[in-house]
Motif scaffolding. Structure first.
Motif, short mmCIF file in Angstrom:
data_model
loop_
_atom_site.label_atom_id
_atom_site.label_comp_id
_atom_site.label_asym_id
_atom_site.label_seq_id
_atom_site.Cartn_x
_atom_site.Cartn_y
_atom_site.Cartn_z
N LEU A 404 3.90 0.39 1.18
CA LEU A 404 5.27 1.05 0.90
C LEU A 404 5.21 0.54 -0.75
N VAL A 405 4.26 -0.68 -1.31
CA VAL A 405 4.60 -0.80 -2.30
C VAL A 405 4.26 -0.21 -3.14
N THR A 406 3.16 0.64 -3.03
CA THR A 406 2.05 1.71 -3.67
C THR A 406 1.72 2.81 -3.19
N PRO A 407 2.69 3.79 -3.09
CA PRO A 407 2.98 5.09 -2.50
C PRO A 407 1.22 5.33 -2.31
N ARG A 408 0.75 5.82 -1.03
CA ARG A 408 0.16 6.92 -1.74
C ARG A 408 -0.03 8.01 -1.28
N PRO A 409 -0.25 9.06 -2.51
CA PRO A 409 0.23 10.93 -2.92
C PRO A 409 -0.61 11.32 -1.36
N GLU A 410 -1.73 10.98 -0.82
CA GLU A 410 -2.38 11.53 0.16
C GLU A 410 -1.26 11.33 1.09
N VAL A 429 8.44 9.93 13.33
CA VAL A 429 8.83 11.62 13.31
C VAL A 429 9.21 11.66 11.75
N ALA A 430 10.71 11.10 11.38
CA ALA A 430 11.34 11.65 9.87
C ALA A 430 12.40 10.10 10.02
N THR A 572 6.52 8.25 2.62
CA THR A 572 6.03 8.96 3.93
C THR A 572 5.41 8.54 5.16
N ILE A 573 4.99 9.13 5.89
CA ILE A 573 4.34 9.34 7.72
C ILE A 573 3.62 7.63 7.63
N PRO A 574 2.86 7.85 6.74
CA PRO A 574 1.85 7.04 7.05
C PRO A 574 2.45 5.65 6.46
N ASN A 577 4.38 4.52 9.73
CA ASN A 577 4.28 3.88 10.68
C ASN A 577 3.47 2.32 10.05
N ALA A 578 2.90 2.14 8.85
CA ALA A 578 2.84 0.56 8.30
C ALA A 578 3.66 0.11 8.85
N LEU A 579 4.29 0.47 8.11
CA LEU A 579 5.94 -0.33 8.04
C LEU A 579 6.40 -0.81 10.25
N LEU A 580 6.20 0.16 11.21
CA LEU A 580 6.41 -0.55 12.44
C LEU A 580 5.16 -0.65 12.69
#
Length: 615
Positions: A404-410, A429-430, A572-574, A577-580
């Motif tokens: 969340l702090v450094t978004p992963r582009p992949e 999901v969204a 992003t979805i990842p 999910n990391a936040l959850l």
């Protein structure tokens, strides 16, 4: 002035009644306490016209001997204390011996009793100006019946201050509720104008206790509360603690008992308020039914005529025990526990401290900050999923939540849940409107306010890092120059250690200029200038270092708010999910720093009902 003279018995009792008998509810309180002190296991209360016309209390207690009946209606006559030393450890609800005499002076009172060792009972009434008692035989089973009629019939001034029948009965019913919650081994029955209002069976097992609390406090309270049972150093706290999500606009569902006596105490109120300090929305009140048990010699109940207040001999110890117990109990509530409660209201596990190990009873900060190292462990069921452990402190921001702090582009595909292995908050999901995250779990749909959730996670991490003195700073690639007032520049120059411990590197570059060279790692993507200005404003408001320490939670909360993901930030979805996953592992993740909810659950049944499916 007229000559000094003794008051007659009736007038003296009527004056004394002003301290004991305020309204019909006061009468019922005294009579119920006497019945419980007599060992009653079944109490029946009959009321007419809100208690102004009739209050009859019948119990199956030990009863009163015939020869003692006249004394029972005399002032300062009691069987509960005998010498002054008895006042140092009072174990009964009543002990002054004034209630029956005061009530009989402002109403028509009769008392009928039988000890069970005699064939018939006896009735005593007081008559005449001198209130002389008259004893006559009367049929009565074992126990005592006290009948009060026509309250304040001989004191019209007091009668005029009584409210409507409905209002007086509401006060009376509240007293009945408080007493009925204090003794589960006794059955209670209340009827008003020949109509049964409450029928509470006796029983001290868990199911019957929960049923009585649900009957008197509402089923919603039981569905949104957690059992608590903690013992330490001769103190025991048990009962039900309302979840922060079940807050109320008024303090009308707060019952606290000390050795079975319902009280309202400043020490207790302050400890509870601290425990809920950063999980309740502004102005909201918690709900609870809690029982504190301790040595009677450590509490003085003889400090108020109505015995609503007490004084603890070791106030600091009691305050810290209550604060730490409730603070940790609230912190241990995880999303998995709340979902279990929604699925089955009686599945919330009881929270208790470990039986081994000591709990330090030191004074917490006024701000109610998190306390580490107390030896507590949550008794709640562990979530089905735990995030991976964080790496070294220097790389903590790169752990499971670092995306969340450094978004992963992949793009990482959403994991396929295995049967029975879905995390409590499910999988994302969204994202809608850049504000909310929609996730799917085993129960249905989860809706998350991403800023509020991230704010709580950041706040808890800042508190933990501060306690461990590990709020690390990260140098800025390009230092930020700020224009400030001379007062702000002076403060930053005079107290650099405060900024350093918060993870900031701030230097004075001119009379009204500051240079920001370093910010906390957890907040490195925040607007550096705005963040430093707000922190500087808070520090100036608190003044000295001691006051900063007292208001540290408010300061860290403000920092966390600025360092959290903002609205319209595309995740992003990842990242979702990391936040959850971090929400599932973070204390108090059900509310943000300001007490707002961070997530809500809608079951499949709720969704079906919304769209009228199957109807």
């Amino acid at each position: 002035m007229s000559k000094i003279q003794l008051l007659d018995s009736r007038l003296a009792n009527q004056i004394a009644a002003g301290e004991v008998v305020e309204r019909p509810a006061s009468v019922l309180k005294e009579l119920l306490e006497n019945a419980l002190d007599a060992g009653a296991r079944q109490i029946t209360v009959d009321v007419e016209q809100g208690g102004t016309k009739l209050i009859r209390v019948r119990d199956d207690g030990s009863g009163i001997e015939r020869d003692e009946l006249p004394l029972a209606l005399s002032r300062h006559a009691t069987s509960k204390i005998h010498v002054a030393e008895d006042l140092e450890a009072i174990g009964t609800l009543g002990f002054r011996g004034e209630a029956l005499a005061a009530i009989s002076s402002v109403s028509r009172l009769s008392l009928t009793s039988n000890t069970g060792e005699q064939a018939e009972g006896w009735e005593v009434v007081v008559e005449g100006r001198d209130m002389a008692p008259s004893v006559t035989p009367a049929g009565h089973p074992r126990g005592t019946t006290v009948t009060m009629r026509d309250l304040f019939f001989n004191t019209p001034a007091r009668r005029r201050f009584l409210r409507t029948e409905k209002t007086e009965f509401n006060h009376l019913e509240e007293v009945f509720r408080r007493i009925a919650l204090s003794e589960f081994q006794t059955g209670f029955r209340l009827s008003h104008n020949q109509k049964v209002v409450h029928q509470l069976p006796s029983g001290d097992n868990e199911a019957l206790r929960a049923a009585r609390v649900a009957r008197l406090c509402g089923s919603a309270f039981m569905e949104q509360s957690m059992p608590v049972d903690v013992s330490h150093a001769g103190l025991r706290l048990h009962g039900w603690l309302g979840l922060p999500t079940f807050s109320r606009s008024q303090a009308d569902l707060q019952y606290f008992y000390v050795n079975g006596r319902v009280i309202r105490d400043k020490v207790v109120s302050h400890a509870v308020r601290q425990a809920y300090s950063d999980v309740l929305y502004h102005g909201r009140q918690p709900a609870f039914v809690l029982f504190l048990e301790l040595d009677p010699a450590l509490v003085d109940v003889n400090v108020h005529p109505t015995k609503h207040e007490v004084r603890f001999r070791e106030q600091r110890m009691v305050h810290d025990f209550l604060y730490r117990t409730l603070h940790r109990a609230i912190a241990e509530v995880r999303p998995a526990d709340r979902l279990d409660v929604q699925a089955s209201p009686q599945t919330m596990p009881s929270w208790s401290a470990p039986t081994q190990g000591a709990m330090p009873l030191t004074q917490p900060r006024d701000s109610g900050a998190d306390v580490s190292g107390t030896g507590y462990q949550g008794g709640g069921a562990a979530p089905a999923y735990r995030p991976p452990p964080s790496v070294a402190d220097g790389d903590r921001q790169a752990s499971a939540y670092g995306s969340l702090v450094t978004p992963r582009p992949e793009a990482v595909p959403m994991p396929v849940p295995e049967p029975g292995q879905t995390p409590p908050l499910g999988y994302a999901v969204a994202q809608i409107h850049g504000i909310f995250i929609i996730a799917e779990n085993e129960h249905g749909m989860v809706l998350v306010d991403m800023h509020a959730a991230h704010e709580r996670i950041t706040y808890e991490r800042l508190k933990r890092d501060w306690a461990e003195e590990k709020v690390r700073g990260q140098p800025l690639l390009v230092p930020v120059s700020m224009a400030v007032s001379s007062r702000e520049a002076d403060f930053a120059e005079q107290q650099p250690e405060v900024f350093q411990r918060l993870g900031f590197g701030v230097e004075r570059a001119g009379p009204e200029t500051l240079m920001v060279r370093e910010v906390p790692v957890l907040l490195r993507n925040a607007d550096s200038e705005t963040l430093v200005r707000d922190v500087l404003s808070d520090l100036l408001a608190h003044g000295s270092s001691e006051r900063i320490e007292q208001h540290l939670d408010a300061l860290l909360s403000s920092m966390a708010c600025h360092g959290s993901v903002r609205a319209n930030r595309k995740l992003t979805i990842p990242e979702m999910n990391a936040l959850l996953r971090d929400m599932e592992a973070t204390e108090r993740s059900g509310q943000c720093n300001h007490g707002r909810p961070t997530w809500t659950q809608m079951s499949v049944k709720d969704l079906d009902r919304l769209f009228m499916r199957g109807q």
